[in-house]
Scaffold this active site. Structure first.
Site, PDB file in Angstrom:
ATOM      1  N   ASP A  23       0.863  -1.170   0.000  1.00  0.00           N
ATOM      2  CA  ASP A  23       0.000   0.000   0.000  1.00  0.00           C
ATOM      3  C   ASP A  23       0.911   1.235   0.000  1.00  0.00           C
ATOM      4  O   ASP A  23       2.122   1.111   0.243  1.00  0.00           O
ATOM      5  CB  ASP A  23      -0.872  -0.058   1.261  1.00  0.00           C
ATOM      6  CG  ASP A  23      -1.744   1.160   1.435  1.00  0.00           C
ATOM      7  OD1 ASP A  23      -2.222   1.693   0.421  1.00  0.00           O
ATOM      8  OD2 ASP A  23      -1.949   1.575   2.591  1.00  0.00           O
ATOM      9  N   PHE A  24       0.366   2.396  -0.263  1.00  0.00           N
ATOM     10  CA  PHE A  24       1.179   3.609  -0.304  1.00  0.00           C
ATOM     11  C   PHE A  24       1.025   4.450   0.979  1.00  0.00           C
ATOM     12  O   PHE A  24       1.927   4.491   1.803  1.00  0.00           O
ATOM     13  CB  PHE A  24       0.821   4.442  -1.547  1.00  0.00           C
ATOM     14  CG  PHE A  24       1.648   5.690  -1.688  1.00  0.00           C
ATOM     15  CD1 PHE A  24       2.979   5.621  -2.071  1.00  0.00           C
ATOM     16  CD2 PHE A  24       1.096   6.943  -1.426  1.00  0.00           C
ATOM     17  CE1 PHE A  24       3.755   6.778  -2.186  1.00  0.00           C
ATOM     18  CE2 PHE A  24       1.856   8.102  -1.539  1.00  0.00           C
ATOM     19  CZ  PHE A  24       3.183   8.016  -1.922  1.00  0.00           C
ATOM     20  N   ASP A  25      -0.173   5.040   1.153  1.00  0.00           N
ATOM     21  CA  ASP A  25      -0.377   5.944   2.293  1.00  0.00           C
ATOM     22  C   ASP A  25      -0.371   5.181   3.617  1.00  0.00           C
ATOM     23  O   ASP A  25      -1.050   4.173   3.769  1.00  0.00           O
ATOM     24  CB  ASP A  25      -1.717   6.676   2.140  1.00  0.00           C
ATOM     25  CG  ASP A  25      -1.685   7.645   0.969  1.00  0.00           C
ATOM     26  OD1 ASP A  25      -1.128   8.729   1.131  1.00  0.00           O
ATOM     27  OD2 ASP A  25      -2.193   7.280  -0.112  1.00  0.00           O
ATOM     28  N   ASP A 200      -1.770  -0.756   5.862  1.00  0.00           N
ATOM     29  CA  ASP A 200      -2.083  -0.155   7.167  1.00  0.00           C
ATOM     30  C   ASP A 200      -3.565   0.006   7.414  1.00  0.00           C
ATOM     31  O   ASP A 200      -3.970   0.371   8.516  1.00  0.00           O
ATOM     32  CB  ASP A 200      -1.432   1.233   7.272  1.00  0.00           C
ATOM     33  CG  ASP A 200      -2.143   2.253   6.400  1.00  0.00           C
ATOM     34  OD1 ASP A 200      -2.361   1.952   5.208  1.00  0.00           O
ATOM     35  OD2 ASP A 200      -2.499   3.329   6.906  1.00  0.00           O
TER      36      ASP A 200
HETATM   37 MG   LIG Z   1      -2.899   3.046   3.506  1.00  0.00          MG
END
Ligand SMILES: [Mg+2]
Length: 254
Positions: A23-25, A200
Site C-alpha cells: 500500500d502507499f499511504d 495499514d
Molecule cells: Mg494506507
C-alpha cells in the site's frame, strides 16, 4: 525488528520468484493532513527500486488513490507495477486499463447516465477512467431523487456493476476494485512463489486475506488485522523493505 519477522523475511528472500507489494499511504508515506502533500520515505522507495532491479523479483504498489496520483506521488515507474483505485486501475500488465468487454460496459453505462442526466436540469455526468459518476448537487431535490431512481432502474441490466451512493453522487464502476483481487492478479502475472504485502488500513485486509502460508503480511500501525506480522510506523516498514532487499541481494550473490 521482531525476530520472527526477521526470520520470515529471510525465508522470503530465498523464494525463486518473489513479489513485493505494498500500500502507499500510511505504509511508504506517513499520513499527513493534506493528502496531496503525502511523500514516500526515501528509504522505502530506495529499497523498492533495489528490489525491483533484482532478478525474479517483482515490485508493485496497490493503493486506493487514482493511478495518476499514485504515479506522481510515489515517483515509481516500470519495472514496478502500479495499481490504483483499489485494484481498478493498472499502469501496465495483465489489466492495463479495462479489457474490451468492460470498456464496452463502461461506455454503455456512461451513455445511459448521460441520457438520464439530460432529462433533469442540474444533473451532471463525470467520466473517470474506470467509473462514471452522476452528480446531482446542482439539481432540485425532486430532480435529484428522480434521476437517482431512474438511473438505478436502468442500470439493473448490468448485475455486476459496483454502485456507490455518496453525498449527492452515484458512482458506478465496472472493474473489480479490491486489493485482494489485485494481489491475486499480480501474483499470477509474476508467477511468484512468495509474496510480501504491507498495508495499514481496512482495505488492505482484502490483500492480507489472499496470502498463503509461504507469504508474509505486515500490518503497519494499530488496528485489527489478518496479517501475521505488525510494525508500528512507516519508518519501520521502510526498514522491513530495506532488510528484505539486503537479504535478497546477498541470496542472489550466493
Ligand atoms: Mg494506507
Amino acid at each position: 525488528m521482531v525476530s520472527d519477522l526477521a526470520g520470515a523475511l529471510a525465508g522470503l528472500s530465498a523464494a525463486p520468484r518473489l513479489l513485493v507489494a505494498s500500500d502507499f499511504d500510511g505504509v511508504l508515506a506517513p499520513i499527513v493532513a493534506d493528502p496531496g502533500a503525502a511523500r514516500p520515505l526515501p528509504a522505502a522507495i530506495e529499497a523498492l527500486r533495489l528490489l525491483g532491479g533484482l532478478p525474479d523479483t517483482f515490485v508493485a504498489l496497490v493503493s486506493g488513490r487514482a493511478l495518476a496520483e499514485l504515479t506522481a506521488l510515489s515517483g515509481l515507474g516500470p519495472p514496478a507495477r502500479l495499481v490504483g483505485s483499489h485494484g481498478a486501475e493498472w499502469s501496465t500488465g495483465p489489466v492495463a486499463g479495462l479489457d474490451v468487454e468492460r470498456a464496452g460496459v463502461l461506455a454503455a453505462v456512461t451513455e445511459t447516465m448521460e441520457d438520464v442526466a439530460g432529462c433533469y436540469p442540474g444533473v451532471l455526468v463525470e467520466r473517470k477512467p474506470v467509473n462514471a459518476v452522476l452528480h446531482v448537487r446542482r439539481a432540485s431535490r425532486e430532480d435529484a431523487a428522480a434521476a437517482g431512481a431512474e438511473l438505478t432502474e436502468r442500470l439493473a441490466r448490468w448485475p455486476d456493476l459496483r454502485v456507490a451512493h455518496g453525498k449527492q453522487i452515484v458512482e458506478v464502476g465496472v472493474a473489480p476494485n479490491d486489493k485482494g483481487s489485485a494481489l491475486v492478479t499480480l501474483r499470477s502475472a509474476a508467477e511468484a512463489d512468495a509474496v510480501l504485502f504491507l498495508g495499514d488500513d481496512v482495505t488492505d485486509e482484502d490483500a492480507f486475506a489472499v496470502l498463503t502460508p509461504q507469504d508474509v503480511g505486515v500490518k503497519v500501525g494499530p488496528g485489527e488485522t489478518r496479517a501475521a506480522y505488525r510494525v508500528d510506523t512507516p519508518e519501520d516498514a521502510a526498514a522491513v523493505l530495506a532488510e528484505l532487499a539486503a537479504l535478497r541481494v546477498s541470496a542472489n550473490r550466493s
